[in-house]
Design a protein around this motif. Sequence first.
Motif, mmCIF file in Angstrom:
data_model
loop_
_atom_site.group_PDB
_atom_site.id
_atom_site.type_symbol
_atom_site.label_atom_id
_atom_site.label_comp_id
_atom_site.label_asym_id
_atom_site.label_seq_id
_atom_site.Cartn_x
_atom_site.Cartn_y
_atom_site.Cartn_z
ATOM 1 N N CYS A 208 1.009 -1.127 -0.063
ATOM 2 C CA CYS A 208 -0.057 -0.128 -0.028
ATOM 3 C C CYS A 208 0.891 1.197 -0.015
ATOM 4 O O CYS A 208 1.677 1.222 0.744
ATOM 5 N N THR A 209 0.702 2.167 -0.848
ATOM 6 C CA THR A 209 1.479 3.481 -0.892
ATOM 7 C C THR A 209 0.571 4.680 0.093
ATOM 8 O O THR A 209 -0.524 4.597 -0.090
ATOM 9 N N VAL A 210 1.362 4.912 1.013
ATOM 10 C CA VAL A 210 0.859 6.080 1.965
ATOM 11 C C VAL A 210 1.450 7.335 1.742
ATOM 12 O O VAL A 210 2.961 7.364 1.743
ATOM 13 N N SER A 211 0.785 8.346 1.868
ATOM 14 C CA SER A 211 1.515 9.546 1.732
ATOM 15 C C SER A 211 1.371 10.448 3.380
ATOM 16 O O SER A 211 0.155 10.193 3.972
ATOM 17 N N VAL A 212 2.602 10.759 3.784
ATOM 18 C CA VAL A 212 2.394 11.211 5.348
ATOM 19 C C VAL A 212 2.752 12.623 5.371
ATOM 20 O O VAL A 212 4.039 12.799 4.646
ATOM 21 N N ARG A 213 2.386 13.491 6.018
ATOM 22 C CA ARG A 213 2.769 15.077 6.390
ATOM 23 C C ARG A 213 3.222 14.871 7.991
ATOM 24 O O ARG A 213 2.551 14.362 8.693
ATOM 25 N N LEU A 214 4.298 15.597 8.005
ATOM 26 C CA LEU A 214 5.016 15.450 9.427
ATOM 27 C C LEU A 214 5.388 17.081 9.631
ATOM 28 O O LEU A 214 5.617 17.664 9.101
ATOM 29 N N ALA A 215 5.236 17.152 11.097
ATOM 30 C CA ALA A 215 5.667 18.391 11.759
ATOM 31 C C ALA A 215 7.278 18.146 11.970
ATOM 32 O O ALA A 215 7.652 17.172 11.849
ATOM 33 N N VAL B 19 17.012 18.958 5.727
ATOM 34 C CA VAL B 19 16.688 17.694 5.544
ATOM 35 C C VAL B 19 15.205 17.629 5.931
ATOM 36 O O VAL B 19 14.418 16.663 5.311
ATOM 37 N N TYR B 20 14.681 18.084 7.021
ATOM 38 C CA TYR B 20 13.096 18.106 6.979
ATOM 39 C C TYR B 20 12.322 18.726 5.905
ATOM 40 O O TYR B 20 11.303 17.973 5.621
ATOM 41 N N ASN B 21 12.940 19.746 5.511
ATOM 42 C CA ASN B 21 11.954 20.365 4.109
ATOM 43 C C ASN B 21 11.865 19.231 3.180
ATOM 44 O O ASN B 21 10.954 19.249 2.195
ATOM 45 N N LEU B 22 12.780 18.440 3.058
ATOM 46 C CA LEU B 22 12.773 17.468 1.890
ATOM 47 C C LEU B 22 11.896 16.291 2.355
ATOM 48 O O LEU B 22 11.453 15.407 1.515
ATOM 49 N N MET B 23 11.664 16.141 3.586
ATOM 50 C CA MET B 23 10.972 14.917 3.929
ATOM 51 C C MET B 23 9.612 14.956 4.711
ATOM 52 O O MET B 23 8.994 14.150 5.321
ATOM 53 N N LYS B 24 9.222 16.449 4.845
ATOM 54 C CA LYS B 24 8.063 16.778 5.491
ATOM 55 C C LYS B 24 6.627 16.317 4.869
ATOM 56 O O LYS B 24 5.706 16.057 5.666
ATOM 57 N N GLU B 25 6.909 16.124 3.828
ATOM 58 C CA GLU B 25 5.760 15.282 2.992
ATOM 59 C C GLU B 25 6.214 14.248 2.216
ATOM 60 O O GLU B 25 7.091 14.317 1.231
ATOM 61 N N ILE B 26 6.124 13.044 2.543
ATOM 62 C CA ILE B 26 6.733 11.675 1.747
ATOM 63 C C ILE B 26 5.795 10.748 1.391
ATOM 64 O O ILE B 26 4.753 10.613 2.247
ATOM 65 N N ASN B 27 6.100 9.934 0.395
ATOM 66 C CA ASN B 27 5.256 8.805 0.125
ATOM 67 C C ASN B 27 5.957 7.723 0.479
ATOM 68 O O ASN B 27 6.941 7.419 -0.021
ATOM 69 N N LEU B 28 5.356 6.565 1.143
ATOM 70 C CA LEU B 28 5.974 5.548 1.700
ATOM 71 C C LEU B 28 5.210 4.261 1.034
ATOM 72 O O LEU B 28 3.884 4.055 0.785
ATOM 73 N N ILE B 29 5.884 3.253 0.673
ATOM 74 C CA ILE B 29 5.140 1.880 0.275
ATOM 75 C C ILE B 29 5.561 0.880 1.245
ATOM 76 O O ILE B 29 6.467 0.624 1.775
ATOM 77 N N VAL B 30 4.341 0.566 1.932
ATOM 78 C CA VAL B 30 4.364 -0.559 3.270
ATOM 79 C C VAL B 30 3.964 -1.826 2.655
ATOM 80 O O VAL B 30 3.058 -1.941 1.859
ATOM 81 N N GLU B 31 4.959 -2.925 2.947
ATOM 82 C CA GLU B 31 4.805 -4.173 2.585
ATOM 83 C C GLU B 31 4.979 -5.143 3.918
ATOM 84 O O GLU B 31 5.986 -4.789 4.512
ATOM 85 N N PRO B 32 3.875 -5.590 4.332
ATOM 86 C CA PRO B 32 4.003 -6.394 5.443
ATOM 87 C C PRO B 32 4.972 -7.506 5.298
ATOM 88 O O PRO B 32 5.367 -7.901 4.383
#
Length: 336
Positions: free
Chosen positions: A275-282, A321-334
């Motif tokens: 599953c591809t998940v988009s996460v926004r981080l503080a 570095v935070y500015n580059l990863m504050k909005e990231i897309n991850l592929i989650v694979e169990p």
Amino acid sequence: MADKSDVTLPLSISAGIHIGVIIILALGIDFSHKPEPMQQVSAPAVKAVMVDQQKVANQVEKLKQEKRDAERREQERQAELERKAQEAKQAREREQAQIKKLEQERKQQEIETQKANEAAKLAQVKQQQEKEKAVKAEADRKLKEQERKVAEDAAQKAAEKRKVEEAAAAKAETDRKQKEAEAKAKAEKAKADAEAKAKAEAKAKADAKAKADAEAKARAQQEQEMADALAAEQAALSQTMNKQMQSEVGKYQAMIKSTIQRNLVVDESMRGKTCTVSVRLANDGFVISSQTKGGDPNVCRAAKAAILKAGKLPVSPDPAVYNLMKEINLIVEPTF
């Protein structure tokens, strides 16, 4: 009547013994001590009582064995719980050690980057100073060369003039009779020499100006080359820093995936699915929002639940570095 009494008495005694044993077991009273001597009864009654006591003793021993088995199972259950708790504690300690190691590596990399930047700046300043010294030395050399040539020209002209004057004096001494004619000729020659000298000086000045212009042009070209070299160094340094920042982003993305995997509840139906998940981080790692972008519905639900359970995810303290990863897309694979 006597026979009936003989039978009824042992049965009554046996029933009383059974009831007494049950009461003793319920109250937890030790049954191992010898009972008080009972009233003598007839032989059949004693035999019945002995048989019933053996059954009672067997039942008591069976109950004791069941109690011991239950205690043993409880001890085994407690030991299993303690073992699992110890394994969970060891897993947490390994995770904390890994995070501490990664943090130490990040700090060491920051120190090395800072040292590299300082060394590059020092090398750049030293190179600039050396280039300036080289330019100044070349200018001094050319100026001295020009002064030497001017002095040689002046000396040559003085020698020529001296020779002319000597020749004129010798000629005046030997040809005194032709003094007037020679004086006229000398005046004309002096005029011609003056004109030639003026022309020569004008030519020397023009040559000197052309040479100075050429030197100025060469100096400007050297300065441009130095500026181009400095720009190339700055570009290389910027590229190196970008690579280091991308490496830092990759490291923290791996830590984020690891955190999600630890909180991910999986079942066999998720095997081989993603599953591809988009996460926004503080900037402190707090999860502002998470959205699924596509994939298996069960995996997506489990991934969002794992992110929600984590609450905060690892982020770099470096603002760039935070500015580059504050909005990231991850592929989650169990993983299984």
